[in-house]
Design a protein around this motif. Sequence first.
Motif, PDB file in Angstrom:
ATOM      1  N   LYS A 100       0.821  -1.210   0.000  1.00  0.00           N
ATOM      2  CA  LYS A 100       0.000   0.000   0.000  1.00  0.00           C
ATOM      3  C   LYS A 100       0.860   1.269   0.000  1.00  0.00           C
ATOM      4  O   LYS A 100       0.371   2.377  -0.191  1.00  0.00           O
ATOM      5  CB  LYS A 100      -0.913  -0.011   1.231  1.00  0.00           C
ATOM      6  CG  LYS A 100      -2.003   1.046   1.247  1.00  0.00           C
ATOM      7  CD  LYS A 100      -3.061   0.798   0.191  1.00  0.00           C
ATOM      8  CE  LYS A 100      -4.212   1.774   0.337  1.00  0.00           C
ATOM      9  NZ  LYS A 100      -5.228   1.601  -0.728  1.00  0.00           N
ATOM     10  N   GLY A 101       2.172   1.101   0.217  1.00  0.00           N
ATOM     11  CA  GLY A 101       3.085   2.238   0.236  1.00  0.00           C
ATOM     12  C   GLY A 101       2.999   3.061   1.501  1.00  0.00           C
ATOM     13  O   GLY A 101       3.295   4.265   1.484  1.00  0.00           O
ATOM     14  N   LEU A 102       2.631   2.406   2.614  1.00  0.00           N
ATOM     15  CA  LEU A 102       2.473   3.119   3.876  1.00  0.00           C
ATOM     16  C   LEU A 102       3.661   2.877   4.803  1.00  0.00           C
ATOM     17  O   LEU A 102       4.183   1.754   4.886  1.00  0.00           O
ATOM     18  CB  LEU A 102       1.197   2.653   4.596  1.00  0.00           C
ATOM     19  CG  LEU A 102      -0.137   2.912   3.895  1.00  0.00           C
ATOM     20  CD1 LEU A 102      -1.258   2.204   4.642  1.00  0.00           C
ATOM     21  CD2 LEU A 102      -0.412   4.414   3.814  1.00  0.00           C
ATOM     22  N   THR A 103       4.101   3.932   5.481  1.00  0.00           N
ATOM     23  CA  THR A 103       5.097   3.761   6.525  1.00  0.00           C
ATOM     24  C   THR A 103       4.403   3.278   7.793  1.00  0.00           C
ATOM     25  O   THR A 103       3.166   3.278   7.889  1.00  0.00           O
ATOM     26  CB  THR A 103       5.807   5.091   6.834  1.00  0.00           C
ATOM     27  OG1 THR A 103       4.849   6.007   7.395  1.00  0.00           O
ATOM     28  CG2 THR A 103       6.410   5.692   5.572  1.00  0.00           C
ATOM     29  N   LEU A 104       5.204   2.878   8.786  1.00  0.00           N
ATOM     30  CA  LEU A 104       4.619   2.486  10.068  1.00  0.00           C
ATOM     31  C   LEU A 104       3.805   3.637  10.667  1.00  0.00           C
ATOM     32  O   LEU A 104       2.708   3.426  11.197  1.00  0.00           O
ATOM     33  CB  LEU A 104       5.720   2.071  11.050  1.00  0.00           C
ATOM     34  CG  LEU A 104       6.164   0.604  11.048  1.00  0.00           C
ATOM     35  CD1 LEU A 104       7.374   0.432  11.953  1.00  0.00           C
ATOM     36  CD2 LEU A 104       5.034  -0.307  11.499  1.00  0.00           C
ATOM     37  N   ASP A 105       4.346   4.837  10.579  1.00  0.00           N
ATOM     38  CA  ASP A 105       3.638   5.995  11.123  1.00  0.00           C
ATOM     39  C   ASP A 105       2.305   6.211  10.412  1.00  0.00           C
ATOM     40  O   ASP A 105       1.283   6.478  11.057  1.00  0.00           O
ATOM     41  CB  ASP A 105       4.503   7.254  10.994  1.00  0.00           C
ATOM     42  CG  ASP A 105       5.668   7.262  11.976  1.00  0.00           C
ATOM     43  OD1 ASP A 105       5.607   6.518  12.968  1.00  0.00           O
ATOM     44  OD2 ASP A 105       6.634   8.016  11.752  1.00  0.00           O
ATOM     45  N   ASP A 106       2.331   6.094   9.072  1.00  0.00           N
ATOM     46  CA  ASP A 106       1.099   6.288   8.303  1.00  0.00           C
ATOM     47  C   ASP A 106       0.031   5.274   8.703  1.00  0.00           C
ATOM     48  O   ASP A 106      -1.128   5.626   8.949  1.00  0.00           O
ATOM     49  CB  ASP A 106       1.387   6.154   6.798  1.00  0.00           C
ATOM     50  CG  ASP A 106       2.289   7.262   6.273  1.00  0.00           C
ATOM     51  OD1 ASP A 106       2.306   8.345   6.883  1.00  0.00           O
ATOM     52  OD2 ASP A 106       2.972   7.015   5.261  1.00  0.00           O
ATOM     53  N   ALA A 107       0.437   3.996   8.754  1.00  0.00           N
ATOM     54  CA  ALA A 107      -0.522   2.929   9.065  1.00  0.00           C
ATOM     55  C   ALA A 107      -1.035   3.057  10.490  1.00  0.00           C
ATOM     56  O   ALA A 107      -2.221   2.831  10.763  1.00  0.00           O
ATOM     57  CB  ALA A 107       0.132   1.573   8.851  1.00  0.00           C
ATOM     58  N   ALA A 108      -0.140   3.433  11.412  1.00  0.00           N
ATOM     59  CA  ALA A 108      -0.542   3.562  12.810  1.00  0.00           C
ATOM     60  C   ALA A 108      -1.607   4.647  12.986  1.00  0.00           C
ATOM     61  O   ALA A 108      -2.543   4.497  13.772  1.00  0.00           O
ATOM     62  CB  ALA A 108       0.674   3.867  13.675  1.00  0.00           C
ATOM     63  N   LYS A 109      -1.463   5.721  12.235  1.00  0.00           N
ATOM     64  CA  LYS A 109      -2.465   6.786  12.311  1.00  0.00           C
ATOM     65  C   LYS A 109      -3.824   6.309  11.798  1.00  0.00           C
ATOM     66  O   LYS A 109      -4.873   6.659  12.346  1.00  0.00           O
ATOM     67  CB  LYS A 109      -1.995   7.996  11.494  1.00  0.00           C
ATOM     68  CG  LYS A 109      -0.839   8.764  12.120  1.00  0.00           C
ATOM     69  CD  LYS A 109      -0.383   9.893  11.216  1.00  0.00           C
ATOM     70  CE  LYS A 109       0.823  10.620  11.816  1.00  0.00           C
ATOM     71  NZ  LYS A 109       1.322  11.676  10.898  1.00  0.00           N
ATOM     72  N   LEU A 110      -3.812   5.490  10.747  1.00  0.00           N
ATOM     73  CA  LEU A 110      -5.070   5.014  10.169  1.00  0.00           C
ATOM     74  C   LEU A 110      -5.854   4.137  11.141  1.00  0.00           C
ATOM     75  O   LEU A 110      -7.087   4.140  11.141  1.00  0.00           O
ATOM     76  CB  LEU A 110      -4.789   4.237   8.875  1.00  0.00           C
ATOM     77  CG  LEU A 110      -4.316   5.063   7.666  1.00  0.00           C
ATOM     78  CD1 LEU A 110      -3.960   4.132   6.507  1.00  0.00           C
ATOM     79  CD2 LEU A 110      -5.406   6.047   7.243  1.00  0.00           C
ATOM     80  N   VAL A 111      -5.138   3.370  11.947  1.00  0.00           N
ATOM     81  CA  VAL A 111      -5.825   2.452  12.868  1.00  0.00           C
ATOM     82  C   VAL A 111      -5.751   2.935  14.321  1.00  0.00           C
ATOM     83  O   VAL A 111      -6.110   2.199  15.247  1.00  0.00           O
ATOM     84  CB  VAL A 111      -5.260   1.013  12.759  1.00  0.00           C
ATOM     85  CG1 VAL A 111      -5.531   0.432  11.392  1.00  0.00           C
ATOM     86  CG2 VAL A 111      -3.764   0.981  13.063  1.00  0.00           C
ATOM     87  N   ARG A 112      -5.250   4.159  14.510  1.00  0.00           N
ATOM     88  CA  ARG A 112      -5.224   4.800  15.816  1.00  0.00           C
ATOM     89  C   ARG A 112      -4.479   3.975  16.878  1.00  0.00           C
ATOM     90  O   ARG A 112      -5.005   3.643  17.933  1.00  0.00           O
ATOM     91  CB  ARG A 112      -6.660   5.102  16.294  1.00  0.00           C
ATOM     92  CG  ARG A 112      -7.424   6.028  15.369  1.00  0.00           C
ATOM     93  CD  ARG A 112      -8.841   6.256  15.836  1.00  0.00           C
ATOM     94  NE  ARG A 112      -9.616   5.023  15.910  1.00  0.00           N
ATOM     95  CZ  ARG A 112     -10.139   4.404  14.842  1.00  0.00           C
ATOM     96  NH1 ARG A 112      -9.963   4.899  13.630  1.00  0.00           N
ATOM     97  NH2 ARG A 112     -10.833   3.289  14.985  1.00  0.00           N
ATOM     98  N   CYS A 113      -3.236   3.617  16.535  1.00  0.00           N
ATOM     99  CA  CYS A 113      -2.368   2.981  17.521  1.00  0.00           C
ATOM    100  C   CYS A 113      -0.959   3.541  17.339  1.00  0.00           C
ATOM    101  O   CYS A 113      -0.696   4.268  16.381  1.00  0.00           O
ATOM    102  CB  CYS A 113      -2.382   1.459  17.391  1.00  0.00           C
ATOM    103  SG  CYS A 113      -1.414   0.797  16.023  1.00  0.00           S
ATOM    104  N   SER A 114      -0.057   3.210  18.237  1.00  0.00           N
ATOM    105  CA  SER A 114       1.305   3.731  18.142  1.00  0.00           C
ATOM    106  C   SER A 114       2.108   2.946  17.110  1.00  0.00           C
ATOM    107  O   SER A 114       1.870   1.742  16.909  1.00  0.00           O
ATOM    108  CB  SER A 114       2.005   3.645  19.497  1.00  0.00           C
ATOM    109  OG  SER A 114       2.235   2.287  19.848  1.00  0.00           O
TER     110      SER A 114
END
Length: 284
Positions: free
Chosen positions: A25-39
């Motif tokens: 999906k081309g997402l960084t850890l930070d990007d994905a974490a924001k989408l699912v509201r976790c660290s």
Amino acid sequence: MSRFTPPTPRSRRLGRELRKLRDAKGLTLDDAAKLVRCSPSRLSRIESGEIKPRPGDVMELLVAYGHPIDSEPGASLLVLTRDLKESGWWQRLGALSNRYATFIAYEEEAAELYNFEPTLVPGLLQTERYAREVVAVGRETDGEAIQQLVRARLTRQEVLHRKPKPLRLHAIISEAALCVDVGGPEVMRGQLAHLVELAKLPNVTLQVLRFAAGAHLAASGGLQILTFDKNEPALGYLETLAGELFLEAPRDISRLHQVYDHLRTLAVSPAESVKLIKERAKNA
């Protein structure tokens, strides 16, 4: 999301697959974490297999990565997630160190185990009386810990008889292990007879590394290599005076295989090994 202790091949497999979907999906850890509201650190530990996510957590990740939960690969990942809810028997024994419990978790799912022991009979091949003598060293006043460790060792041995796919064990035992007096002659005779019986199992191969083999590449200690089905990376395990070590890097695993193949070449054949064990039992 709750902690999953210890990690297992299944939890790591789930984490790897989730990471592949995130990368695709081309997402960084930070990007994905924001989408699912976790660290980001929590998501990283899910991807490494250190945390056992709930099915709902995985559903959120699948949606965030644009994958339906009722088709592949989402459906299979949810089945795998639900399987992780089952706790292993080793998690109920307080006397086990975290690293030992982690090793047991991997051993439970391993397809094959290569084991070299320089001074003692391998744990998977020990009798109860022999195991008790071994684990009691240094714990003579802690009867409960001894009992738990012996129970763990005997329960581990069930992988050799599990169905439909028992663990395939190839064990190289130093001749020293046949000579070191653990528990006295009666215990040793029982242990050596047990080795002879286990060697009859189609999934167990025993070889003895005789004193006459001389110096070898594993003179500094024992080693274990676990391999798995479904393309799961192999795992190396070493026990040292400073604690247990896990090796996962391909270069380290390749080196362990080289050392093990070297020992296998030096050791006598399985048939000769059984003959030697029988002779030693007569003189024990």
